[in-house]
Design a protein around this motif. Sequence first.
Motif, PDB file in Angstrom:
ATOM      1  N   GLU A  78      -1.432  -4.639   5.648  1.00  0.00           N
ATOM      2  CA  GLU A  78      -0.495  -5.575   5.035  1.00  0.00           C
ATOM      3  C   GLU A  78       0.730  -4.875   4.448  1.00  0.00           C
ATOM      4  O   GLU A  78       1.847  -5.407   4.513  1.00  0.00           O
ATOM      5  N   ASP A  79       0.546  -3.694   3.862  1.00  0.00           N
ATOM      6  CA  ASP A  79       1.700  -3.033   3.242  1.00  0.00           C
ATOM      7  C   ASP A  79       2.317  -1.977   4.145  1.00  0.00           C
ATOM      8  O   ASP A  79       3.281  -1.320   3.778  1.00  0.00           O
ATOM      9  N   PHE A  80       1.760  -1.823   5.355  1.00  0.00           N
ATOM     10  CA  PHE A  80       2.261  -0.808   6.272  1.00  0.00           C
ATOM     11  C   PHE A  80       3.518  -1.277   6.998  1.00  0.00           C
ATOM     12  O   PHE A  80       4.406  -0.490   7.312  1.00  0.00           O
ATOM     13  N   GLY A  81       3.595  -2.582   7.260  1.00  0.00           N
ATOM     14  CA  GLY A  81       4.743  -3.122   7.977  1.00  0.00           C
ATOM     15  C   GLY A  81       6.011  -3.083   7.144  1.00  0.00           C
ATOM     16  O   GLY A  81       5.984  -2.982   5.915  1.00  0.00           O
ATOM     17  N   ASP A  82       7.170  -3.160   7.817  1.00  0.00           N
ATOM     18  CA  ASP A  82       8.482  -3.151   7.169  1.00  0.00           C
ATOM     19  C   ASP A  82       8.657  -1.951   6.266  1.00  0.00           C
ATOM     20  O   ASP A  82       9.253  -2.056   5.178  1.00  0.00           O
TER      21      ASP A  82
END
Length: 327
Positions: A78-82
Amino acid sequence: MKVSHYFEFEEHVTGGIRESVVHQRKMLDRLGLSYTTSPTLDADVLHCNLMGPRSVWYARRARSRGIPVVAHTHVTAEDFGDSFRFTNALARPLRPYLERAYGLADALVCPSAYNRRLIETYTDTPTTVVSNGVDREKLEGFESLEATYRERYDLEPPTVFLVGHVIKRKGLETFVELARRLPELDFAWFGPLDRSLKGRETTRLIDNSPDNCTFTGYVDDIRGAYAAGDIFCFPTHEENEGIALLEAMTAGKPILVRDIETFSWLEDGDDCLKVSDAGVSGFEAALERLTDPALRDRLGTNAARRSEEFSLAAVADRYRSLYEEVA
């Protein structure tokens, strides 16, 4: 008790994960626990901070030998993107990999209750919440750097600021648009740019930002950021905890955040201001409120008081208890 406190890719990973590992080792020193930073099976506990392939290899062998494995859940799909170039493409296959990797541990350390709820959808491995903590000693004397850093980056109070890697996920688009809408305020983002690692949209946002929006790049003394900044604006869309936020609170800065689950422990109107509006208008209105020095002082004072529960001294015993439970 001897702990193998391993941080795979330690030479390459920066940002919040690196800071968390630094904090952990300071806490282990405070507790007087013996540890090595090398991966080894000659230990009572193997503690992996980043579940890369080498960590997975050691975790499997540790389990086969009856050595308990503790893993930190700093990374989620979830926090890996962008974040950096190609991370969006990698986020989807990352989840099944992490499900298997985190499933190798006997205990998982989650930096926040929100992160714990996410991880519980990955694996049934027992979890415990231990904050990354805030190193209050690191910030000592930050006030003395105010004039130097304001002059260096041509910043006038009240300066809206953020600390950390410049990545889209942390609300880059909102930060830049706020600067465009509020030309009377100075905005400064303190932290590495790493342009070669950024996607096209991120570099476009940086390059097309207005004159009152400064991207400092790496700063040699992070205390200068908290000295020169007046309002910590953190419009991040996804966060596991946020060490920079804890540091800003410790420095007594008023906090403005997006109302996401990660920050449910913060009290809107007491130790921060929260914006639930998905757009920029809510942040714009909140910043206009924060031009009031009295409001900034009240929120900053309350934030500093709240941050005391996250000091390394307050968090350290959680590690002793965790290692004793699994060993």
